[in-house]
Motif scaffolding. Structure first.
Motif, short mmCIF file in Angstrom:
data_model
loop_
_atom_site.label_atom_id
_atom_site.label_comp_id
_atom_site.label_asym_id
_atom_site.label_seq_id
_atom_site.Cartn_x
_atom_site.Cartn_y
_atom_site.Cartn_z
N UNK A 113 11.55 10.89 -0.53
CA UNK A 113 10.13 10.59 -0.74
C UNK A 113 9.59 11.43 -1.90
N UNK A 114 9.93 12.70 -1.94
CA UNK A 114 9.46 13.57 -3.02
C UNK A 114 9.97 13.11 -4.39
N UNK A 115 11.17 12.54 -4.41
CA UNK A 115 11.71 12.04 -5.68
C UNK A 115 10.94 10.81 -6.15
N UNK A 116 10.71 9.86 -5.25
CA UNK A 116 10.05 8.62 -5.65
C UNK A 116 8.53 8.77 -5.74
N UNK A 145 -0.20 6.86 2.33
CA UNK A 145 -0.49 5.43 2.45
C UNK A 145 -0.86 4.83 1.10
N UNK A 146 -1.72 5.53 0.37
CA UNK A 146 -2.17 5.03 -0.93
C UNK A 146 -1.01 4.92 -1.92
N UNK A 147 -0.17 5.93 -1.95
CA UNK A 147 0.94 5.94 -2.92
C UNK A 147 1.97 4.87 -2.59
N UNK A 148 2.31 4.70 -1.33
CA UNK A 148 3.30 3.68 -0.96
C UNK A 148 2.77 2.30 -1.28
N UNK A 149 1.50 2.03 -0.95
CA UNK A 149 0.93 0.72 -1.22
C UNK A 149 0.81 0.46 -2.72
N UNK A 152 4.99 -0.39 -4.81
CA UNK A 152 5.96 -1.07 -3.95
C UNK A 152 7.40 -0.97 -4.44
N UNK A 153 7.58 -0.87 -5.75
CA UNK A 153 8.95 -0.76 -6.28
C UNK A 153 9.60 0.53 -5.81
N UNK A 154 8.84 1.63 -5.87
CA UNK A 154 9.36 2.91 -5.38
C UNK A 154 9.52 2.89 -3.86
N UNK A 157 12.73 1.23 -2.89
CA UNK A 157 13.86 2.12 -3.18
C UNK A 157 13.96 3.25 -2.16
N UNK A 158 12.82 3.77 -1.72
CA UNK A 158 12.83 4.81 -0.70
C UNK A 158 13.46 4.29 0.59
N UNK A 159 13.07 3.11 1.01
CA UNK A 159 13.64 2.55 2.23
C UNK A 159 15.13 2.26 2.07
N UNK A 160 15.51 1.78 0.90
CA UNK A 160 16.91 1.44 0.65
C UNK A 160 17.79 2.69 0.63
N UNK A 161 17.35 3.74 -0.03
CA UNK A 161 18.17 4.95 -0.16
C UNK A 161 18.19 5.77 1.13
#
Length: 342
Positions: A113-116, A145-149, A152-154, A157-161
């Motif tokens: 999370x800190x990377x993305x 919440x704000x950053x994830x929304x 979406x591309x990041x 990738x967070x969920x995938x990694x």
């Protein structure tokens, strides 16, 4: 929070009343401490069982233990370490497969999370400032919440990694997964370091994959070394799979906090040990311990039946173990990037 009796409701139903209405006595403990209370929780439940005859005026004929999440692993450890005290066990959504891998999962999610999403949380994932806990709901949840929304591309990738579970194509579930997993990093990290005698998270040699640029990710992601004392302490939290009393497990296949792969790892342990009767019930749903009341009660009824052959009054009096096994095989074949460990 102060020590007390929490989480005693199944939906809107008060568990002590429900269990007694089915014809059973009910006993519970607050544990002697909050936070990471697994090892001491086993001792506390052992003392609870020993205290019951004096409180009730008679010894029980049968003793069954149930627990969810952290209580799920306490239940499994009780079944393994104190089988003489239990007739059967129902372990729900607990980190029973490998507790060390659970700490790695939570730590990996935070560093990824800190990377993305840099600079959303304080820089160290292994030493949480008090203000993060104090302002978690008011400041950090809205920021996450704000950053994830907004990115979406990041988020994908967070969920995938991280291999964290989400609902397919659902931004709401990516937000929920991020907030829920990071909550454990915020609230559990300092407590775990204190109780384990150091930092248990180690990703020095971990190779992350699933991003748009894995080489850059592995070059720049934060790296940490575990303290030897903490790794030694973690051994007391590991299950063996050596069961001598029947155990039923419930676990949602899309559990974002304690992943379903714990069930696969525990099944392997039981198979290796060559001991015990284990029935694993997958619930095909997203969310941590996201069971309906009927599902939880069915798991309880099945546990009673395979332990004693008795039927629970007012609950389904039959089940198909073959169908449960087929459901588990289906769960095992789901997308490995979501449901299985690296």
């Amino acid at each position: 929070e102060p020590l007390g009796f929490y989480n005693l409701y199944l939906g809107e139903t008060y568990l002590p009343d429900l269990v007694q209405s089915l014809g059973y006595a009910f006993a519970t403990t607050s544990y002697r401490t909050n936070g990471l209370a697994i090892v001491s929780g086993v001792d506390d439940v052992t003392e609870l069982i020993a205290s019951f005859p004096a409180a009730a005026g008679q010894a029980p004929v049968h003793t069954y233990m149930t627990g969810a999440s952290e209580g799920g692993i306490v239940t499994a450890l009780m079944a393994e370490r104190h089988p003489e005290l239990l007739t059967g066990a129902l372990s729900a959504c607990g980190p029973i497969g490998d507790f060390k891998k659970q700490t790695e999962y939570l730590g990996d999610f935070r560093v990824l999370f800190d990377y993305f999403f840099p600079n959303v949380l304080p820089p160290s994932p292994i030493n949480i400032p008090p203000q993060v806990i104090a302002n978690w709901q008011s400041s950090y949840v809205p920021a996450i919440t704000q950053q994830v929304r907004a990115n979406p591309r990041q988020a994908v990738q967070l969920m995938s990694t991280s291999r964290a579970a989400t609902q397919m194509f659902s931004m709401n579930s990516m937000v929920s997964t991020s907030v829920n997993v990071l909550w454990y990093n915020a609230f559990a990290t300092n407590d775990a370091r204190q109780k384990l005698g150091g930092n248990p998270f180690d990703n020095r040699t971990r190779l992350y994959s699933g991003s748009l640029n894995d080489r850059l990710l592995n070059q720049r992601v934060q790296r940490f070394s575990a303290d030897p004392a903490a790794l030694t302490a973690l051994m007391a939290y590991q299950t063996t799979g050596a069961l001598t009393v029947p155990m039923v497990t419930l676990h949602t296949t899309g559990d974002e906090v304690i992943p379903f792969w714990h069930q696969l790892l525990y099944r392997g342990k039981v198979h290796t040990s060559g001991r015990g009767q284990l029935l694993q019930i997958p619930i095909f749903r997203y969310g941590h311990c996201n069971f309906t009341s009927d599902e939880a009660l069915a798991g309880f009824a099945i546990m009673i039946f395979i332990s004693t052959g008795q039927e629970v009054r007012g609950l389904p009096d039959h089940f198909d173990p073959g169908q449960i096994e087929r459901d588990f095989q289906k769960a095992q074949s789901l997308d490995s990037d979501v449901y299985l460990p690296d």
